[in-house]
Design an enzyme around this catalytic site. Structure first.
Site, PDB file in Angstrom:
ATOM      1  N   CYS A   2     -46.165  25.902  -4.980  1.00 25.08           N
ATOM      2  CA  CYS A   2     -44.868  24.919  -4.942  1.00 25.08           C
ATOM      3  C   CYS A   2     -44.504  24.800  -6.375  1.00 25.08           C
ATOM      4  CB  CYS A   2     -45.272  23.561  -4.542  1.00 25.08           C
ATOM      5  SG  CYS A   2     -46.205  23.262  -2.985  1.00 25.08           S
ATOM      6  N   ARG A  27     -41.896  30.116  -6.197  1.00 26.35           N
ATOM      7  CA  ARG A  27     -43.357  29.496  -5.993  1.00 26.35           C
ATOM      8  C   ARG A  27     -43.327  29.167  -4.630  1.00 26.35           C
ATOM      9  NH1 ARG A  27     -44.812  28.096 -11.361  1.00 26.35           N
ATOM     10  NH2 ARG A  27     -46.443  26.711 -10.712  1.00 26.35           N
ATOM     11  N   TRP A  73     -44.843  25.789  -0.664  1.00 28.01           N
ATOM     12  CA  TRP A  73     -45.447  26.771   0.082  1.00 28.01           C
ATOM     13  C   TRP A  73     -46.601  26.291   0.761  1.00 28.01           C
ATOM     14  CZ3 TRP A  73     -50.079  29.294   0.229  1.00 28.01           C
ATOM     15  CH2 TRP A  73     -50.349  30.561   0.475  1.00 28.01           C
ATOM     16  N   ASN A  99     -48.003  19.919  -7.098  1.00 25.31           N
ATOM     17  CA  ASN A  99     -48.408  21.426  -6.975  1.00 25.31           C
ATOM     18  C   ASN A  99     -49.879  21.756  -6.924  1.00 25.31           C
ATOM     19  OD1 ASN A  99     -47.964  24.062  -9.313  1.00 25.31           O
ATOM     20  ND2 ASN A  99     -48.415  24.201  -7.300  1.00 25.31           N
ATOM     21  N   GLY A 100     -50.296  22.210  -6.317  1.00 24.16           N
ATOM     22  CA  GLY A 100     -51.929  22.656  -6.379  1.00 24.16           C
ATOM     23  C   GLY A 100     -52.648  22.313  -5.050  1.00 24.16           C
ATOM     24  N   GLU A 490     -49.459  50.943  -3.295  1.00 24.89           N
ATOM     25  CA  GLU A 490     -48.153  50.097  -3.405  1.00 24.89           C
ATOM     26  C   GLU A 490     -47.212  50.330  -2.308  1.00 24.89           C
ATOM     27  OE1 GLU A 490     -47.465  47.470  -5.056  1.00 24.89           O
ATOM     28  OE2 GLU A 490     -45.609  47.802  -5.351  1.00 24.89           O
ATOM     29  N   LYS A 494     -45.729  47.480   0.331  1.00 23.76           N
ATOM     30  CA  LYS A 494     -44.214  47.257   0.194  1.00 23.76           C
ATOM     31  C   LYS A 494     -43.874  47.014   1.754  1.00 23.76           C
ATOM     32  CE  LYS A 494     -43.496  46.156  -2.799  1.00 23.76           C
ATOM     33  NZ  LYS A 494     -44.376  45.942  -4.118  1.00 23.76           N
ATOM     34  N   GLU A 497     -45.310  43.720   3.037  1.00 20.96           N
ATOM     35  CA  GLU A 497     -44.845  42.567   2.962  1.00 20.96           C
ATOM     36  C   GLU A 497     -43.457  42.512   3.450  1.00 20.96           C
ATOM     37  OE1 GLU A 497     -45.567  41.868  -1.806  1.00 20.96           O
ATOM     38  OE2 GLU A 497     -44.831  43.810  -1.528  1.00 20.96           O
ATOM     39  N   HIS A 513     -62.912  59.518   6.496  1.00 19.31           N
ATOM     40  CA  HIS A 513     -64.044  58.644   6.713  1.00 19.31           C
ATOM     41  C   HIS A 513     -63.419  57.555   7.442  1.00 19.31           C
ATOM     42  CE1 HIS A 513     -66.422  61.010   4.351  1.00 19.31           C
ATOM     43  NE2 HIS A 513     -65.350  60.979   3.393  1.00 19.31           N
ATOM     44  N   LYS A 612     -43.004  34.449  -4.356  1.00 16.84           N
ATOM     45  CA  LYS A 612     -42.706  35.315  -5.430  1.00 16.84           C
ATOM     46  C   LYS A 612     -44.095  35.296  -6.272  1.00 16.84           C
ATOM     47  CE  LYS A 612     -40.720  38.122  -7.871  1.00 16.84           C
ATOM     48  NZ  LYS A 612     -41.217  39.689  -7.514  1.00 16.84           N
TER      49      LYS A 612
END
Ligand code: G6P
Length: 617
Positions: A2, A27, A73, A99-100, A490, A494, A497, A513, A612
């Site tokens: 957060c 965040r 979040w 936050n935490g 990557e 993408k 996400e 495999h 992010k």
């Protein structure tokens, strides 16, 4: 996870709080809230959704020169208004943002419920608010030291917490007074004239003041409009180190693009120019880095390099492993930051540890660097955000200078990180095996990179057509070898996400495999196969997929005319030396996921469930 902000001073708090929360939205963005301390009372406004929803609900904000704000979040409890911060402790005498993660929250909550405290949320954070209220109940007021009771109550409360916190708290009976505390979750204090700011990172403060204090773990800050002091949780006052604020407030407009992600994909040629500016030295055919803080002796004696990071930054670490081992012949080991922290691998002397991070705020990367630093190793950051927590905590490093990256799915940070890693490979290589001529050739190749990306971007319309064709897929495989194996990872990340399609990246030969069992007419495979050492091998893998009826999309060199006879769809990219290929081949993959996400109506810049920067473990 957060973002938190706080303000005490002579101006109305609301404008800073809302603007600051917008800057911290990376965040977390599932709910938000503010508390504004007016003449008589504390007005709390909370809302599910983005900061804009909160701003809309707030309308004309209430006046008040003391306030707190939070963007969430969700960790404990879903994204509802009840779980949004600020939280209230006791009967409303304490108002807090956090936050935490508090690991022992359930045991603390049970104890508080037994004492009669009533909980209105499912969060771990509300426990802290009630604990502070309990601390106040246990601490009688004193006349001579009016702040002491509040400080004692906070010290007592945080002394019982197990986990991490960055918190800011105000008290109904103490106007104009704010306490902030930190353990494990970064917190900064902006020192203005007659006003003070609290925030999870420097971005909300940039442009408001140029003086900043980075709170250390176990420290508390006590702020009023007249001044501030910093205390250790268990002992007394500590000396405050006010530093000049380096953070950039940054350009954050869309500039005519529909989404930040698309804008950032198109910014890549410039981002790479900025990453290389002033760092290529023709005279010695090497790269130069002002901020590594390594003596020539230290540089020569490096025997091993560890690259660590999370998400996309971990993928660029994999690219870096190939580059540094091939060009500089130094053994490289890539570690997930979250694993490095607890795995406790033996690390030899003369090992350099690089934390790779766009935001500089990722909790696992920060913790991994702190852990290796504690063991006496030199820790360096490859980081985009100037003045971020990881930039502060490392012994030195390299800034990307890519400019603000707003889209949650990282694009220009990835290519800039790869570019910096290529320059580091050159830099380390030139202190050992790499000849002057090879150094010159690498520099020449690096200088061509921005133009090669510009050319790669011209495939956009072609990629859009491919996206239309495959937008309804449920599974996609991404396959590549050597330098293009990390790109496969990557590309798959993408797609996952931002379009919520399941995708897997694999070394192309490993497909036999397991993943090949997934191949059918509805499962496209993206082969990343520009011309290079393993081209023929990857071509055989492609035939194997075709033989089983799987559609194939090839990301291939523009000169490769043969590939069209086999692949169903071909997206071409310019020819590039192998060590730079991942920086080019990733461009069509970024565009492919972008177009598929847009076609599927997804929220490209703020995908569901993500943030992010992940600021909890
Ligand atoms: C989050 C983001 C990713 C990013 C990762 C690491 O998961 O959504 O895009 O790659 O964090 O972030 P960092 O700022 O450390 O590079």
């Amino acid at each position: 996870m957060c973002g938190i902000v706080g303000y005490v001073g002579g101006e109305d708090a609301a404008e800073f709080l809302i603007d600051g929360l917008r800057r911290l939205e990376y965040r977390g963005y599932d709910s938000a809230g503010v508390a504004i301390f007016g003449d008589a009372d504390i007005a709390i406004t909370r809302s599910v959704g983005r900061i804009q929803s909160l701003a809309d609900r707030l309308g004309t904000p209430p006046p008040g020169t003391l306030g707190l704000g939070h963007t969430r979040w969700a960790t404990h409890g879903p994204a509802t208004e009840e779980n949004a911060h600020p939280h209230i402790g006791g009967d409303g005498e304490v108002v807090l943002v956090h936050n935490g993660v508090i690991e022992n929250y359930q045991a603390l909550k049970d104890g508080l419920i037994e004492k009669g405290y009533q909980f209105t949320s499912a969060t771990d954070s509300e426990v802290i608010a009630h604990l502070i209220a309990e601390g106040l109940a246990q601490t009688p007021p004193t006349d001579d030291q009016p702040h002491a009771r509040y400080v004692t109550a906070v010290q007592w409360a945080i002394g019982q917490l197990r986990g991490t916190y960055g918190l800011a708290v105000v008290f109904r009976d103490k106007p104009g007074f704010l306490i902030a505390a930190r353990f494990g979750s970064p917190l900064v204090i902006g020192v203005g004239r007659g006003e003070y700011f609290v925030a999870s990172d420097a971005s909300p403060i940039a442009g408001r003041t140029d003086r900043i204090v980075y709170l250390a773990d176990h420290q508390l800050a006590v702020l009023t409009a007249d001044g501030f002091s910093v205390l250790h949780r268990d002992s007394g006052k500590v000396r405050v180190n006010i530093q000049p604020l380096e953070a950039e407030s940054g350009e954050v407009s869309l500039n005519g693009y529909e989404h930040y992600m698309l804008k950032e994909i198109y910014e890549q040629p410039d981002a790479l120019r900025n990453a290389m500016r002033g760092r290529l030295n023709d005279q010695d055919a090497t790269a130069v880095f002002g901020g590594l803080n390594l003596t020539p002796q230290q540089l020569r004696s490096v025997e091993r390099i560890i690259l660590t990071g999370c998400g996309t930054s971990w993928h660029s670490a994999l690219v870096g492993e190939y580059m540094i081992e091939e060009l500089a012949r130094i053994p490289v080991c890539v570690e997930y930051a979250s694993e490095l922290r607890y795995r406790n691998p033996p690390i030899e002397n003369n090992t350099l540890v690089f934390g790779i991070t766009q935001s500089g705020e990722t909790a696992d990367t920060l913790a991994a660097l702190n852990e290796t630093k504690r063991k006496g190793h030199r820790t360096l950051a490859i980081c985009n955000v100037v003045g971020s927590s990881i930039a502060q905590a490392s012994d030195g490093g390299v800034y990307l200078h890519a400019g603000p990256e707003i889209g949650v799915a990282s694009t220009k940070a990835f290519t800039s990180q790869c570019c910096v890693l290529a320059m580091l490979a050159l830099y380390f290589g030139r202190t050992r095996h790499t000849s002057f001529e090879t150094g010159e050739r690498i520099i020449e190749d690096l200088r061509r990179l921005p133009a090669m990306i510009e050319q790669a971007l011209t495939c956009d319309a072609e990629v859009r057509k491919v996206a239309e064709k495959y937008q309804s897929a449920s599974n996609v495989l991404y396959l590549g070898r050597r330098y293009n194996f990390p790109t496969a990872l990557e590309g798959a990340l993408k797609l996952k996400e931002i379009s919520y399609i399941h995708a897997e990246g694999y070394p192309a030969a490993e497909m036999k495999h397991g993943p090949i069992a997934l191949v059918d007419a509805d499962t496209p495979s993206v082969f990343i196969m520009p011309r290079g050492t393993t081209y023929d091998k990857v071509l055989s893998n492609m035939e194997e997929v075709k033989a089983r009826g799987g559609p194939v999309i090839a990301i291939a060199s523009s000169e490769d005319t043969e590939i069209r006879k086999i692949a169903d769809d071909v997206i071409t990219i310019p020819e590039a030396p192998e060590f730079l290929q991942p920086i080019i081949t990733v461009v069509p993959l970024q565009l492919l996921s972008y177009h598929i996400a847009v076609l599927r109506g997804c929220d490209v810049d703020k995908p569901r469930n993500l943030a992010k920067s992940v600021t909890v473990e």
